[in-house]
Design an enzyme around this catalytic site. Structure first.
Site, short mmCIF file in Angstrom:
data_model
loop_
_atom_site.label_atom_id
_atom_site.label_comp_id
_atom_site.label_asym_id
_atom_site.label_seq_id
_atom_site.Cartn_x
_atom_site.Cartn_y
_atom_site.Cartn_z
N LYS A 24 16.75 -9.07 0.61
CA LYS A 24 16.32 -7.59 1.40
C LYS A 24 15.85 -7.87 2.71
O LYS A 24 14.86 -8.27 2.82
CB LYS A 24 15.45 -6.85 0.40
N CYS A 67 -25.20 1.66 16.43
CA CYS A 67 -23.98 1.11 17.13
C CYS A 67 -24.16 -0.13 17.62
O CYS A 67 -25.15 -0.59 18.54
CB CYS A 67 -23.66 2.25 18.24
N GLU A 109 0.97 -1.18 -0.06
CA GLU A 109 -0.15 0.24 -0.02
C GLU A 109 0.91 1.34 0.00
O GLU A 109 0.80 2.48 -0.65
CB GLU A 109 -1.05 -0.01 1.05
N CYS A 143 -23.86 0.43 22.02
CA CYS A 143 -24.76 1.13 22.82
C CYS A 143 -25.91 1.37 22.01
O CYS A 143 -26.97 2.09 22.73
CB CYS A 143 -24.27 2.67 22.96
N CYS A 160 -20.62 6.23 15.54
CA CYS A 160 -21.69 6.00 16.52
C CYS A 160 -21.90 7.43 16.92
O CYS A 160 -20.99 8.16 17.32
CB CYS A 160 -21.22 5.22 17.68
N CYS A 198 -21.88 5.60 24.86
CA CYS A 198 -21.18 4.47 24.35
C CYS A 198 -19.98 3.99 25.15
O CYS A 198 -19.06 4.31 25.43
CB CYS A 198 -20.95 4.66 22.99
N TYR A 212 26.11 -4.92 4.49
CA TYR A 212 25.79 -5.04 2.93
C TYR A 212 26.19 -3.66 2.43
O TYR A 212 26.27 -3.84 1.00
CB TYR A 212 24.37 -5.55 2.56
N LYS A 228 10.77 -6.44 -4.93
CA LYS A 228 9.99 -6.82 -3.82
C LYS A 228 8.94 -7.96 -4.20
O LYS A 228 8.80 -8.35 -5.05
CB LYS A 228 8.84 -5.66 -3.40
N GLU A 239 21.14 -9.87 -3.41
CA GLU A 239 21.05 -10.37 -1.99
C GLU A 239 19.86 -10.18 -1.35
O GLU A 239 19.01 -9.28 -1.80
CB GLU A 239 22.02 -9.48 -1.17
N ASP A 264 14.21 -7.24 6.40
CA ASP A 264 13.19 -6.55 6.94
C ASP A 264 13.62 -6.09 8.38
O ASP A 264 13.08 -6.57 9.21
CB ASP A 264 11.94 -7.20 6.70
#
Length: 723
Positions: free
Chosen positions: A134, A439, A51, A442, A457, A463, A244, A334, A132, A136
């Site tokens: 990657k 809701c 994203e 409540c 709500c 609530c 690296y 990726k 190589e 994380d």
């Protein structure tokens, strides 16, 4: 009705107008900067890598199409986020830049072809490259002088990072001294601090036993451990390191003329390097190694999110140079998000602290990328219906139903999401999901504002899902400002059942003094006779509070301190405001339909439709009405102070239009309010005066049509006593 923002989010960049592009560029810039802070500073990402990369790509595509939008402050020129103020800052002698991303084989092939074109090589010429994994983790730079570790810093914004030297010294895999003879006088080693899967599971088990929050994933655990203010805590965490790359190197100091040669030297010097690093000579070899690592991914024992390719020759790297925030000679390929198919058993609605209703998919448990997933995000009401925020279809317009077989994606190994529906496997009795309009906690009305995808709500005062947050707001400094009733006390009182809604605060002393009370406050943990007495006294002095503070304390969406004052200057009392809100909704209707009460509220200076609708929704909710009534039995809102309330313009409704000569429009409005007048933004039957300056337009015409008194600027000043 779709908003401009929704439209520009969905529309192709090539079809954007210049104005739409500028708005979308600014919106994306703000969103990306927020994600950068949460990822690099807070170690708490809220979106997946996929994203985030999509946001970056759209941002840069807009800049390519509209070059005038790319200024010095463009995010395409920046890396990461500013370093945290908790640590001393270190300026990188050589910037720590990021890499361009690829997601498809064709992009890798084009990367190799682009390098050949730039260097003027034949289309089939070999270009040796390293490949190589990657890692994380958290990027870190280690500066060695005369072989000794002198300083360690995080990436930060790429130019300035955080001093984490003492913490890095606790990592056993990082040598304190490089003893090889060919180590340059100054050498900055760059690499990734990470945590292995086994160690991650163990540390989360310890967190659980200690009653502390669990880490979301190994990357967050590693980043949080390295960025501890106390090195002893870092020392207790099993951090590891892969080297690296490098930054500053004293002149003539590199131990080899290739990337792979320097990595070999790292290994010889005692720095840990990744054994899966190889040299490839064609795009085909790069892709073959990529797929090989992808197959081994689940068994490596640590998280990776792709493969990094770098031109091996350092001389060619120098010729290729950099573009924007990335080197031309390197690329991160990726991995796609990991996916699996399982059945959606039911959709559960969770209510957040701000009242937002968020749908969650409850799944038949399935293993995705080595992690058992039983819940996944469904984002919002429109996502379930198969439409985007702008009303456009997604997933081919296929909605999501309970009982469906769905595709789950662990994008970035962080947030599981439902990304597809197996329509051919849909049960015959599966019905479209009806998103609740009440809701689930409540049972107050849950409403959507125009242009928003979130349903909220409206029962904020009662609530349970929002109660603690709402009460904290109610007693905050700019609201009722009750001394001794802070966040911890509110949380405790709610858990003890003593305060469930604001009115309970003012009955607390009486209930505590009741002989039938099971436990007196003075006898509870953290309290004593003096502290309890002081709290009751602090509550007592807040039984009278300015009416604008009273309104602000109710926590109505969009009604902050300024809008609370604007509304009460116009309506005077809470009762009048509530009556106006209730009158704005015709019987049998859910939303305002443009009647006179609604028009008056919208026309109130500085208010408008969004704020007005939030006020109407709040007071139209019966649960809120009962809560406000209970509060008004305990508290007396005091009217706003009005200077010269008996003057000629006190209580009059005034509209300013056109260009004034002797003062600015803002000065004129402020003066009118000081004199007790109500300033409106539009002309209606209730308007007493329209003050018309030069080039007055439609408001002046409306005033004449309705027979409203029209004054010149001088006439207004004379009437107001300032002429």
């Amino acid at each position: 009705m779709a908003t401009d923002t929704a439209r520009t989010t969905e529309i192709d960049v090539a079809a954007l107008t210049a104005d739409e592009a500028a708005k979308e560029h600014a919106r994306l810039g703000e969103e990306i900067a927020g994600h950068d802070k949460r990822y690099y500073q807070d170690d708490a990402p809220t979106v997946s890598d996929a994203e985030y990369d999509a946001l970056r790509r759209r941002y840069e595509a807009i800049e390519d199409a509209f070059p005038e939008l790319k200024g010095m402050d463009s995010l395409s020129e920046k890396v990461g986020a500013a370093p945290s103020s908790k640590f001393a800052k270190i300026r990188h002698a050589v910037p720590m830049l990021s890499l361009g991303n690829a997601f498809a084989a064709e992009e890798v092939e084009e990367f190799v072809a682009r390098i050949r074109r730039f260097l003027g090589l034949a289309t089939d010429a070999e270009v040796a490259m390293t490949a190589e994994p990657k890692i994380d983790g958290l990027s870190c730079s280690l500066r060695y002088e005369e072989g000794r570790l002198i300083v360690a810093a995080t990436r930060g914004d790429g130019f300035e990072g955080e001093d984490v030297t003492q913490n890095v010294r606790t990592i056993s895999e990082v040598p304190q001294h490089l003893k090889a003879k060919d180590v340059p006088a100054v050498f900055e080693v760059r690499g990734e601090v990470y945590m292995g899967h086994t160690d991650f599971a163990a540390i989360n088990e310890r967190q659980k036993e200690a009653g502390k929050p669990l880490f979301a994933n190994p990357r967050n655990a590693a980043a949080g451990s390295l960025r501890q203010l106390d090195p002893k805590i870092t020392a207790s965490r099993p951090l590891r390191f892969f080297a690296y790359a490098w930054g500053e190197v004293s002149e003539g100091g590199l131990p080899a003329d290739t990337q792979s040669g320097v990595i070999t030297a790292f290994n010889r010097w005692g720095l840990p390097t990744n054994p899966l690093t190889v040299v490839c000579r064609t795009a085909e070899e790069l892709l073959a190694h990529y797929h090989s690592i992808e197959e081994q991914r689940a068994s490596l024992g640590y998280d990776i999110d792709g493969v990094v390719y770098k031109v091996d020759s350092l001389a060619l790297q120098r010729r290729l140079g950099f573009v924007s925030r990335s080197p031309r000679w390197a690329l991160a390929h990726k991995f796609p998000a990991q996916r699996a198919i399982t059945q959606l058993e039911r959709i559960e609605i969770q209510v957040g602290r701000t009242g937002a209703l968020t749908p969650v998919a409850k799944l038949t448990p399935i293993t995705v990328g080595g992690v058992v997933v039983s819940n996944a995000s469904l984002h919002n009401e429109d996502y379930i219906k198969g439409i985007g925020g702008g009303g456009e279809p997604i997933r081919g317009g296929i909605d999501i139903r309970e009982g469906d077989w769905v595709t789950i994606q662990r994008a970035g190994d962080v947030i599981p999401q439902v990304v597809g529906v197996e329509l051919e496997r849909r049960p015959a009795d599966a019905k479209p999901y009806e998103f609740p309009t009440l809701c689930p906690v409540c049972h107050s009305h849950a409403v959507r504002e125009d242009g928003e995808v979130v349903r909220r709500c409206t029962g904020g005062l009662i609530c349970a899902a929002q109660a603690v947050e709402r009460i904290r707001h109610f007693v905050s400094r700019d609201a009722f400002d009750i001394e001794g009733l802070g966040e911890k006390q509110v949380q405790a009182f709610y858990e003890w059942g003593l305060v469930k809604q604001p009115a309970d605060i003012f009955t607390l002393a009486a209930r505590d003094a009741d002989p039938a009370a099971l436990t007196r406050l003075k006898n509870r943990d953290g309290w004593g006779e003096t502290s309890a007495r002081n709290l009751f006294a602090a509550i007592e002095v807040r039984r009278q509070v300015p009416v604008n503070r009273f309104l602000y304390a109710l926590g109505i969406r969009h009604v902050g301190e300024t809008n609370a004052k604007r509304l009460l200057r116009h309506y005077g009392t809470i009762e009048a405001l509530r009556e106006a809100a209730l009158n704005a909704v015709p019987p049998g209707e859910e939303h305002p339909k443009g009647n006179e009460a609604w028009a008056e509220m919208v026309a109130t200076e500085g208010i408008g439709a969004v704020v007005a609708e939030a006020v109407v929704d709040f007071f139209a909710e019966p649960n809120n009405e009962a809560a406000v009534d209970a509060l008004l039995k305990e508290v007396t809102p005091e009217p706003l102070e009005v200077v010269a309330a008996s003057g000629a313009v006190a209580g009059k409704t005034v509209v300013f239009t056109g260009a004034l000569e002797k003062m600015t429009r803002d000065e004129a409005k402020a003066m009118a309010e000081r004199l007790g007048a109500k300033v409106a933004g539009s002309v209606s039957k209730k308007t007493d005066y329209v003050v018309a300056g030069a080039d007055a337009g439609s408001k002046l015409a409306k005033a004449r049509e309705l027979g409203v008194a029209v004054l010149s600027e001088d006439e207004w000043l004379e009437l107001a006593g300032a002429g």
